[in-house]
Design a protein around this motif. Structure first.
Motif, short mmCIF file in Angstrom:
data_model
loop_
_atom_site.label_atom_id
_atom_site.label_comp_id
_atom_site.label_asym_id
_atom_site.label_seq_id
_atom_site.Cartn_x
_atom_site.Cartn_y
_atom_site.Cartn_z
N GLY A 112 0.80 -1.21 0.00
CA GLY A 112 0.00 0.00 0.00
C GLY A 112 0.84 1.26 0.00
N ILE A 113 0.19 2.37 0.36
CA ILE A 113 0.85 3.68 0.32
C ILE A 113 1.50 3.99 1.67
CG2 ILE A 113 0.50 6.16 -0.01
CD1 ILE A 113 -1.88 5.43 -1.83
N TRP A 114 2.78 4.30 1.63
CA TRP A 114 3.52 4.71 2.82
C TRP A 114 3.79 6.22 2.75
CZ3 TRP A 114 6.96 1.52 6.28
CH2 TRP A 114 6.50 0.20 6.36
N HIS A 115 3.88 6.83 3.94
CA HIS A 115 4.10 8.27 4.05
C HIS A 115 5.39 8.52 4.83
CE1 HIS A 115 -0.09 8.66 2.76
NE2 HIS A 115 -0.38 7.74 3.66
N PHE A 116 6.19 9.46 4.33
CA PHE A 116 7.49 9.73 4.93
C PHE A 116 7.66 11.23 5.20
CE2 PHE A 116 7.88 5.96 2.24
CZ PHE A 116 8.33 5.03 3.17
N ASN A 165 5.37 10.28 -0.60
CA ASN A 165 4.38 9.20 -0.54
C ASN A 165 4.79 8.18 -1.59
OD1 ASN A 165 2.84 10.62 1.35
ND2 ASN A 165 1.51 11.51 -0.20
N TYR A 166 4.83 6.92 -1.18
CA TYR A 166 5.26 5.87 -2.11
C TYR A 166 4.31 4.69 -2.02
CZ TYR A 166 8.33 2.87 -4.85
OH TYR A 166 8.84 2.06 -5.84
N ASP A 167 3.86 4.21 -3.19
CA ASP A 167 2.97 3.06 -3.28
C ASP A 167 3.81 1.80 -3.50
OD1 ASP A 167 1.14 1.10 -3.97
OD2 ASP A 167 -0.04 2.37 -5.30
N TYR A 168 3.96 1.00 -2.44
CA TYR A 168 4.79 -0.20 -2.54
C TYR A 168 4.11 -1.32 -3.30
CZ TYR A 168 8.48 1.54 0.49
OH TYR A 168 9.52 2.27 1.02
N THR A 169 2.77 -1.33 -3.32
CA THR A 169 2.07 -2.37 -4.06
C THR A 169 2.34 -2.25 -5.55
OG1 THR A 169 0.32 -2.47 -2.38
CG2 THR A 169 -0.18 -3.38 -4.57
N LYS A 189 4.76 -0.16 -6.83
CA LYS A 189 6.12 0.35 -7.04
C LYS A 189 6.09 1.71 -7.75
CE LYS A 189 8.27 -3.45 -5.56
NZ LYS A 189 7.12 -4.13 -4.98
N LYS A 190 5.33 2.64 -7.17
CA LYS A 190 5.11 3.92 -7.83
C LYS A 190 5.31 5.08 -6.87
CE LYS A 190 1.74 6.34 -10.73
NZ LYS A 190 0.38 6.28 -11.33
N LEU A 191 6.10 6.07 -7.28
CA LEU A 191 6.28 7.30 -6.51
C LEU A 191 5.06 8.19 -6.73
CD1 LEU A 191 8.26 9.06 -4.78
CD2 LEU A 191 9.03 10.04 -6.96
N LEU A 192 4.37 8.56 -5.65
CA LEU A 192 3.17 9.38 -5.75
C LEU A 192 3.44 10.85 -5.45
CD1 LEU A 192 0.62 7.05 -3.93
CD2 LEU A 192 1.14 7.18 -6.38
N PHE A 193 4.43 11.11 -4.59
CA PHE A 193 4.75 12.49 -4.22
C PHE A 193 6.18 12.56 -3.72
CE2 PHE A 193 5.27 15.49 -0.66
CZ PHE A 193 5.07 16.70 -1.33
N GLU A 194 6.91 13.58 -4.17
CA GLU A 194 8.27 13.86 -3.69
C GLU A 194 8.37 15.36 -3.46
OE1 GLU A 194 12.47 12.95 -2.85
OE2 GLU A 194 10.64 11.75 -2.96
N ALA A 195 8.66 15.77 -2.23
CA ALA A 195 8.74 17.19 -1.90
C ALA A 195 9.90 17.85 -2.64
CB ALA A 195 8.90 17.37 -0.39
N VAL A 196 9.73 19.10 -2.96
CA VAL A 196 10.79 19.88 -3.60
C VAL A 196 11.99 19.97 -2.66
CG1 VAL A 196 11.40 22.15 -4.50
CG2 VAL A 196 9.13 21.19 -4.97
N GLU A 197 13.16 19.78 -3.21
CA GLU A 197 14.40 19.83 -2.42
C GLU A 197 15.08 21.16 -2.65
OE1 GLU A 197 18.13 16.80 -1.45
OE2 GLU A 197 16.82 16.46 -3.17
N ASP A 198 15.42 21.87 -1.55
CA ASP A 198 16.05 23.18 -1.70
C ASP A 198 17.50 23.13 -1.24
OD1 ASP A 198 16.05 23.28 1.09
OD2 ASP A 198 14.17 24.41 1.18
N THR A 199 18.13 24.30 -1.18
CA THR A 199 19.56 24.38 -0.87
C THR A 199 19.89 24.04 0.58
OG1 THR A 199 19.31 26.76 -0.47
CG2 THR A 199 20.01 26.07 -2.68
N THR A 200 18.88 23.93 1.44
CA THR A 200 19.14 23.55 2.83
C THR A 200 19.34 22.04 2.99
OG1 THR A 200 16.79 23.32 3.36
CG2 THR A 200 17.77 25.51 3.65
N SER A 201 19.07 21.28 1.93
CA SER A 201 19.21 19.82 1.99
C SER A 201 20.67 19.42 2.19
CB SER A 201 18.69 19.20 0.69
OG SER A 201 18.98 17.81 0.64
N ASN A 202 20.88 18.33 2.92
CA ASN A 202 22.22 17.78 3.11
C ASN A 202 22.64 16.85 1.99
OD1 ASN A 202 22.85 19.01 5.64
ND2 ASN A 202 21.49 17.57 6.66
N LEU A 203 21.77 16.66 0.99
CA LEU A 203 22.08 15.80 -0.14
C LEU A 203 22.46 16.62 -1.36
CD1 LEU A 203 20.25 13.99 1.77
CD2 LEU A 203 19.58 12.77 -0.30
#
Length: 229
Positions: free
Chosen positions: A73-77, A87-91, A93-107
């Motif tokens: 099902g759908i997991w929330h992070f 939000n990721y649908d494991y059933t 295998k689909k990415l439903l939502f990915e938050a915008v990443e800004d310059t404060t990210s450590n990645l």
């Protein structure tokens, strides 16, 4: 009406009989995150039902369901401040939502290609989001005994992951920087993470998958482990 009622009651008891009894197990995932895992009472190694990873401030950083030890099902992070990251649908295998990443990210992300202003790019994405999804890599490293006296205030760790165009972990390193000149590189085995943690949605340039390095800036804990800033 009586026969329908009796049939309903019978079906209820049949379904209840097939339901598997579960209990909650707690496990410390990091210094600041606790896992609450529903497992079968008859087999405590099999995850079944609700899963939550909760911070010391009682903020859920991951929540979802297991079915027969598999995410479903759908997991929330979220991050430690409670901001939704993914939000990721494991059933499916689909990415439903990915938050915008800004310059404060450590990645940070690097491809082996000179990019132009007209290139359309996407970064690699890990199911689990930019916080919870990368915890398994950080947990695999600990300073060796000969570096335990390193000055924590003058030192930083950088986890380097190479994701192939096929979306698989191809290389795994940890860099330790201290002071102005010291650097030590630890080559980590790509066999160490479990199979699920080796899978990514690959980076793309102009719609074509491409290899990409992910660099994660981390702090060094007192016990020699590493964690996000």
């Amino acid at each position: 009406m009586k026969s329908i009622t009796l049939l309903f009651v019978a079906l209820f008891y049949i379904n209840t009989g097939f339901a598997q009894e579960t209990i909650i197990r707690k496990h410390r995932l990091t210094d600041s995150v606790m896992e609450k895992i529903s497992v079968l009472k008859s087999d405590k190694s099999t995850r079944q039902g609700l899963y939550q990873a909760v911070s010391s401030k009682n903020i859920a950083v991951a929540s979802g369901q297991f079915n027969n030890d598999k995410k479903t099902g759908i997991w929330h992070f979220f991050d430690l401040q409670g901001r939704q990251l993914q939000n990721y649908d494991y059933t499916n295998k689909k990415l439903l939502f990915e938050a915008v990443e800004d310059t404060t990210s450590n990645l940070r992300y690097f491809v082996d290609k000179v990019l132009t202003d007209s290139d359309r790019t996407t970064k690699p994405v890990k199911a689990g989001g930019r916080y919870f999804g990368y915890i398994p890599y950080l947990k695999l490293f600990k300073l060796p005994a000969y570096l335990m006296d390193i000055n924590r205030y003058l030192s930083v760790a950088v986890v380097e992951l190479l994701v192939s165009p096929g979306g698989r972990l191809a290389d795994f390193k940890v860099h330790i920087y201290s002071g102005a000149n010291y650097e030590k590189v630890f080559n980590m085995s790509t066999d160490m993470p479990n199979d699920e943690d080796k899978v990514f949605i690959p980076a793309t340039v102009n719609g074509e998958p491409i290899g990409c390095r992910i660099m994660i800036k981390c702090q060094i804990n007192n016990d020699g482990g590493i964690n996000f800033f």
